[in-house]
Design an enzyme around this catalytic site. Sequence first.
Site, PDB file in Angstrom:
ATOM      1  N   THR A  18       0.831  -1.208   0.000  1.00 63.38           N
ATOM      2  CA  THR A  18       0.000   0.000   0.000  1.00 63.38           C
ATOM      3  C   THR A  18       0.867   1.261   0.000  1.00 63.38           C
ATOM      4  O   THR A  18       0.651   2.169  -0.794  1.00 63.38           O
ATOM      5  CB  THR A  18      -0.877   0.021   1.259  1.00 63.38           C
ATOM      6  N   PHE A  69      -7.924   5.388   3.966  1.00 64.65           N
ATOM      7  CA  PHE A  69      -7.526   4.490   5.056  1.00 64.65           C
ATOM      8  C   PHE A  69      -8.724   3.789   5.684  1.00 64.65           C
ATOM      9  O   PHE A  69      -8.640   3.289   6.801  1.00 64.65           O
ATOM     10  CB  PHE A  69      -6.729   5.281   6.104  1.00 64.65           C
ATOM     11  N   CYS A 120      -7.386   1.985   9.057  1.00 65.36           N
ATOM     12  CA  CYS A 120      -5.970   1.618   9.044  1.00 65.36           C
ATOM     13  C   CYS A 120      -5.254   2.050  10.321  1.00 65.36           C
ATOM     14  O   CYS A 120      -5.228   3.227  10.655  1.00 65.36           O
ATOM     15  CB  CYS A 120      -5.298   2.275   7.846  1.00 65.36           C
TER      16      CYS A 120
HETATM   17  C1  HEM Z   1      -6.425  -1.425   7.535  1.00 64.31           C
HETATM   18  C2  HEM Z   1      -5.196   1.356   3.740  1.00 64.31           C
HETATM   19  C3  HEM Z   1      -0.570   1.431   5.308  1.00 64.31           C
HETATM   20  C4  HEM Z   1      -1.704  -1.842   8.700  1.00 64.31           C
HETATM   21  C5  HEM Z   1      -6.488  -0.648   6.389  1.00 64.31           C
HETATM   22  C6  HEM Z   1      -7.709  -0.324   5.683  1.00 64.31           C
HETATM   23  C7  HEM Z   1      -7.354   0.436   4.608  1.00 64.31           C
HETATM   24  C8  HEM Z   1      -5.932   0.621   4.650  1.00 64.31           C
HETATM   25  C9  HEM Z   1      -8.299   1.000   3.543  1.00 64.31           C
HETATM   26  C10 HEM Z   1      -9.119  -0.778   6.058  1.00 64.31           C
HETATM   27  C11 HEM Z   1      -9.380  -2.150   5.502  1.00 64.31           C
HETATM   28  C12 HEM Z   1     -10.802  -2.648   5.740  1.00 64.31           C
HETATM   29  O1  HEM Z   1     -11.670  -1.897   6.186  1.00 64.31           O
HETATM   30  O2  HEM Z   1     -11.040  -3.824   5.452  1.00 64.31           O
HETATM   31  C13 HEM Z   1      -3.831   1.617   3.846  1.00 64.31           C
HETATM   32  C14 HEM Z   1      -3.100   2.482   2.938  1.00 64.31           C
HETATM   33  C15 HEM Z   1      -1.802   2.518   3.393  1.00 64.31           C
HETATM   34  C16 HEM Z   1      -1.724   1.657   4.560  1.00 64.31           C
HETATM   35  C17 HEM Z   1      -3.688   3.186   1.717  1.00 64.31           C
HETATM   36  C18 HEM Z   1      -0.606   3.262   2.852  1.00 64.31           C
HETATM   37  C19 HEM Z   1      -0.658   4.334   2.104  1.00 64.31           C
HETATM   38  C20 HEM Z   1      -0.480   0.581   6.386  1.00 64.31           C
HETATM   39  C21 HEM Z   1       0.724   0.333   7.165  1.00 64.31           C
HETATM   40  C22 HEM Z   1       0.400  -0.616   8.107  1.00 64.31           C
HETATM   41  C23 HEM Z   1      -1.005  -0.927   7.933  1.00 64.31           C
HETATM   42  C24 HEM Z   1       2.055   1.002   6.930  1.00 64.31           C
HETATM   43  C25 HEM Z   1       1.252  -1.253   9.192  1.00 64.31           C
HETATM   44  C26 HEM Z   1       2.469  -0.955   9.464  1.00 64.31           C
HETATM   45  C27 HEM Z   1      -3.084  -1.998   8.667  1.00 64.31           C
HETATM   46  C28 HEM Z   1      -3.811  -2.873   9.577  1.00 64.31           C
HETATM   47  C29 HEM Z   1      -5.175  -2.750   9.253  1.00 64.31           C
HETATM   48  C30 HEM Z   1      -5.250  -1.798   8.140  1.00 64.31           C
HETATM   49  C31 HEM Z   1      -3.215  -3.752  10.671  1.00 64.31           C
HETATM   50  C32 HEM Z   1      -6.348  -3.438   9.949  1.00 64.31           C
HETATM   51  C33 HEM Z   1      -6.806  -2.588  11.113  1.00 64.31           C
HETATM   52  C34 HEM Z   1      -7.928  -3.241  11.930  1.00 64.31           C
HETATM   53  O3  HEM Z   1      -8.886  -3.739  11.341  1.00 64.31           O
HETATM   54  O4  HEM Z   1      -7.822  -3.212  13.144  1.00 64.31           O
HETATM   55  N1  HEM Z   1      -5.416  -0.048   5.758  1.00 64.31           N
HETATM   56  N2  HEM Z   1      -2.971   1.138   4.789  1.00 64.31           N
HETATM   57  N3  HEM Z   1      -1.499  -0.193   6.887  1.00 64.31           N
HETATM   58  N4  HEM Z   1      -3.960  -1.365   7.824  1.00 64.31           N
HETATM   59 FE1  HEM Z   1      -3.479  -0.047   6.389  1.00 64.31          FE
END
Ligand code: HEM
Length: 461
Positions: free
Chosen positions: A270, A399, A406
Amino acid sequence: VLEPIPERPALPLIGHALRIPSGADGLLYAIREAKEMGPIFRFRVFGQEFTFVSGLDLVTELADESRFRKNVHADLVQVREIAGDGLFTAFNDEPNWRKAHEVLMPAFSLGAMRGYHPAMLTVARELITKWDKASGDLPVDVAEDMTRLTFDTIGLCGFGYDFGSFRRADTHPFVVAMGRALERVQQRSESIPGTEFLQWRKEEQFRADNTLMRELVGEVIRDRRASGDTGTGDLLGRMLHTPDPATGAVLDDDNILYQALTFLIAGHETTSGALSFALHYLTKHPEVLAKAQSEVDALWGDTDRPEPAYGDIGKLTYLRQVLNESLRLWPTAPAFAVEPLADTVIGGRYQVRAGETLMVLTPALHRDPAWGDNVELFDPERFAPEREPHRPVHLFKPFGTGERACIGRQFALHEATLVLGLIVHRYRLIDHADYQLKIKSTLTIKPDGFTLRLARRDRAE
Ligand code: HEM
């Protein structure tokens, strides 16, 4: 008065399957479809229904956490074979979700970035060393190098583990295994029901890839335990040694393994995609690049080796606008799903059932008329500080939303702003192949085949 959710005429059994191309075209098709069919529409494929939502009013309604929650849809259930009940793929009612959320939230706060900053800078400098060698000579493959960077960054900040991606010509075996395993997961969900057994070879490969990933991460965890190091400075230390405030218990070993795999999966493609899109737009918009360069020059002058401090990153507000605008046009996790807690009516007229998957198609939301005219135009001024207060809260969702949004957002933004800052400070970006944007989509999206030539900026200018 209730109305059916709009859909095209469908064939018996296969539904709309013939209309829908696979892979990248599938996403682009859905975005085009949103333009024609409006803010909500439905596909049917072999008895499965997919509802896509993209209008601001509907998304605002779906963001109400008293009526809707995250939906762990079929594709995510597949990803559970790799990431189990890690944060991203956990079902809402799995106790490990809240436990891990409580333990890990502080490790992802804005303030926590101070601790990761030095490691982020170390990896960024490895990229610069590589690009210096190429500069004035060979083109660089942007998405590939951004993936090296984000992967090594999460390895180092998360687990104190050095994947050494810039010191090897090939791709790290873990990255290969992960990419192939995620691809398999996506293919499975696209294959005709009942034909999976024809793909046993790929299934065998999937199991081998999964084993390789588990063994590597398991070893990192065992090494940390064996070292006697009880520090909580990185994500792994925190997971091993911080008790959940509510239960007093630390995370169990299986769950730590799943969280580690989750961060490696969610944390790198991502962010690397976001960096690649931002570099693409900077290359195509010299006036934006010039403005970004004057922002970093004001901070770091014309030193050959700037020492970006943690506090500098928050000052690079224009670069942050550039990143936001890139994430508006191409949010690199291009959809997220919610489900109604109970049968309900949305938009005042569409009946939806408890638990059904409602996909929010972020790239289409990010082109909603509420953004103004020329939604396809890249324009970082949309995120100018004076305009921020006027943007509807749910118009920009790269996010995700609510409690399951996120957790890595600050991490991604800190890392990406630092790296973009160092790149625009040092190089001119040369569009040697007159690159035309082509989207490559796996579970995430990135610019396909985007290469750049670099030249060191002439400081005397
Ligand atoms: C969840 C986008 C970077 C870890 C999400 C979700 C999105 C997203 C849209 C929600 C997913 C859902 O509702 O099913 C992004 C984008 C990123 C990014 C666009 C970078 C530009 C990161 C980074 C990490 C990360 C750097 C960890 C180091 C997570 C985790 C979740 C998550 C663990 C699940 C959270 C939960 O449900 O408790 N992300 N993400 N993401 N992201 Fe990111």
